[in-house]
Enzyme design. Structure first.
Site, short mmCIF file in Angstrom:
data_model
loop_
_atom_site.label_atom_id
_atom_site.label_comp_id
_atom_site.label_asym_id
_atom_site.label_seq_id
_atom_site.Cartn_x
_atom_site.Cartn_y
_atom_site.Cartn_z
CB ILE A 1 -0.95 -0.02 1.22
CG1 ILE A 1 -1.99 -1.14 1.06
CG2 ILE A 1 -1.64 1.33 1.41
CD1 ILE A 1 -2.86 -1.38 2.30
CE1 TYR B 1 -1.97 -4.96 11.04
CE2 TYR B 1 -4.36 -5.09 11.17
CZ TYR B 1 -3.22 -4.71 10.49
OH TYR B 1 -3.32 -4.07 9.28
CE LYS C 1 -2.75 -1.21 11.23
NZ LYS C 1 -1.91 -0.22 10.52
CB ALA D 1 -4.22 -7.74 -3.57
CB THR D 2 -0.08 -5.90 0.23
OG1 THR D 2 -0.50 -6.28 1.55
CG2 THR D 2 -0.85 -4.68 -0.21
N1 LIG Z 1 -2.88 -5.34 3.24
C1 LIG Z 1 -4.01 -5.18 3.91
O1 LIG Z 1 -4.99 -5.92 3.74
C2 LIG Z 1 -4.15 -4.06 4.91
C3 LIG Z 1 -5.43 -3.80 5.41
C4 LIG Z 1 -5.58 -2.77 6.34
C5 LIG Z 1 -4.49 -2.03 6.74
N2 LIG Z 1 -3.26 -2.31 6.23
C6 LIG Z 1 -2.15 -1.49 6.69
O2 LIG Z 1 -1.52 -0.88 5.59
C7 LIG Z 1 -0.15 -0.64 5.88
C8 LIG Z 1 0.71 -1.21 4.79
O3 LIG Z 1 0.47 -2.61 4.72
P1 LIG Z 1 0.85 -3.48 3.42
O4 LIG Z 1 -0.25 -4.45 3.24
O5 LIG Z 1 1.26 -2.60 2.31
O6 LIG Z 1 2.13 -4.25 4.01
P2 LIG Z 1 3.43 -4.82 3.23
O7 LIG Z 1 3.97 -5.86 4.12
O8 LIG Z 1 3.06 -5.17 1.82
O9 LIG Z 1 4.43 -3.57 3.17
C9 LIG Z 1 4.87 -2.98 4.38
C10 LIG Z 1 6.03 -2.03 4.10
O10 LIG Z 1 6.37 -1.44 5.37
C11 LIG Z 1 7.75 -1.60 5.60
N3 LIG Z 1 7.97 -1.73 7.06
C12 LIG Z 1 7.56 -2.72 7.88
N4 LIG Z 1 7.97 -2.49 9.13
C13 LIG Z 1 8.66 -1.32 9.12
C14 LIG Z 1 9.32 -0.56 10.10
N5 LIG Z 1 9.42 -0.98 11.37
N6 LIG Z 1 9.89 0.62 9.74
C15 LIG Z 1 9.84 1.05 8.45
N7 LIG Z 1 9.24 0.34 7.45
C16 LIG Z 1 8.65 -0.83 7.79
C17 LIG Z 1 8.15 -2.86 4.84
O11 LIG Z 1 9.55 -2.88 4.57
C18 LIG Z 1 7.28 -2.72 3.59
O12 LIG Z 1 7.91 -1.90 2.62
C19 LIG Z 1 0.09 -1.26 7.26
O13 LIG Z 1 -0.02 -0.27 8.25
C20 LIG Z 1 -1.05 -2.25 7.38
O14 LIG Z 1 -1.37 -2.54 8.72
C21 LIG Z 1 -3.06 -3.30 5.33
#
Ligand SMILES: NC(=O)c1ccc[n+]([C@@H]2O[C@H](COP(=O)([O-])OP(=O)(O)OC[C@H]3O[C@@H](n4cnc5c(N)ncnc54)[C@H](O)[C@@H]3O)[C@@H](O)[C@H]2O)c1
Length: 249
Positions: free
Chosen positions: A21, A155, A159, A188-189
């Protein structure tokens, strides 16, 4: 083009911007005209993306409050205060509450809640001093409802904390910096790879989403771009849900 959506020349920091994201957010903000700073613990991936977006890569682990302050001070010195800060870095761990080990519990809270605070405060102090800017925290539907069947109390609790941190900072910084959150549904990640590989989880997820599909990361990024822009100039302290209707039922 509606002029309030234009981000031309705005300095935008995206934590966790190297993948998923965060990557989509960096791409969309750059498309909107922003100069994007990709702050990620994965410097190689951040550097590769920054090169394609004419942006800047920054090595940053959001759990390190001092490193966040140093990164923010360095950026302010070299480029000025950011106009946009997206606190997106996050991780998930699935473990039942009765069994989760405390190191894992703390790690999830540390990245997902304390991490947002560290970077909001570090970059936010320069934005507040400049008297302008927009912070967007990436929360989750899990900050509102306890999703199932996967167990992830840490988690969800983190949040929910992000949602109230968002409102708290919005009130403290009102009139200077707007602070909002986007709460994505399943997207989708990498983060959802495990669940998507388990039919017993994935089928439950899909049945719970009225639109019947996951979000594409770009659909989340567009909501972020709106809140980051002047189009949202009277919006602060809100959590904008983008979940295909998941929390509507
Ligand atoms: N994918 C989902 O379904 C979803 C749904 C709701 C919320 N989110 C939130 O969206 C955000 C991004 O999630 P995503 O799905 O893209 O995850 P992802 O795992 O695809 O990407 C996460 C990114 O954050 C970086 N990262 C992780 N820990 C870190 C840290 N301590 N310091 C700096 N960088 C760090 C990673 O290197 C990576 O580039 C998160 O906060 C997640 O909780 C995701």
């Amino acid at each position: 083009m509606i002029r309030e959506f234009d981000l031309t020349g705005r300095l935008a920091v995206v934590t966790g911007g190297a993948a998923g994201i965060g990557r989509a957010i960096a791409e969309v903000l750059a498309e909107g005209g922003a100069r994007v700073v990709i702050a990620d613990r994965n410097l190689a991936a951040a550097t590769a993306l920054a090169a394609t977006l004419n942006g800047v890569a920054l090595a940053l682990d959001v759990t390190d409050a001092e490193a966040a302050e140093a990164a923010a001070a360095g950026l302010a010195r070299d480029h000025g205060a950011p106009a946009i800060l997206v606190n997106n870095a996050g991780i998930v761990q699935n473990a039942p509450a009765l069994e989760v080990n405390l190191a894992d519990w703390r790690r999830v809270i540390e990245v997902n809640l304390h991490g947002v605070f560290h970077t909001a405060r570090a970059f936010g102090r320069h934005m507040v001093a400049a008297g302008a800017g927009s912070v967007v925290n990436i929360s989750s539907i899990c900050g509102e409802v306890a999703v199932h069947p996967q167990p992830q109390a840490a988690y969800n609790a983190a949040k929910a904390g992000v949602n109230l941190l968002t409102r708290s900072l919005a009130v403290e910084w009102a009139g200077k910096v707007r602070v909002n959150a986007v709460a994505p549904g399943y997207t989708a990640t990498e983060l959802t790879l495990l669940g998507r590989s388990k039919p017993e989880w994935f089928d439950t997820w899909l049945r719970g989403i009225p639109m019947g599909r996951l979000a594409d990361p770009r659909e989340i990024a567009l909501a972020v771009a709106f809140l980051a822009s002047d189009a949202a100039s009277y919006i602060t302290g809100t959590v904008l849900t983008a979940d295909g209707g998941y929390t509507a039922i």
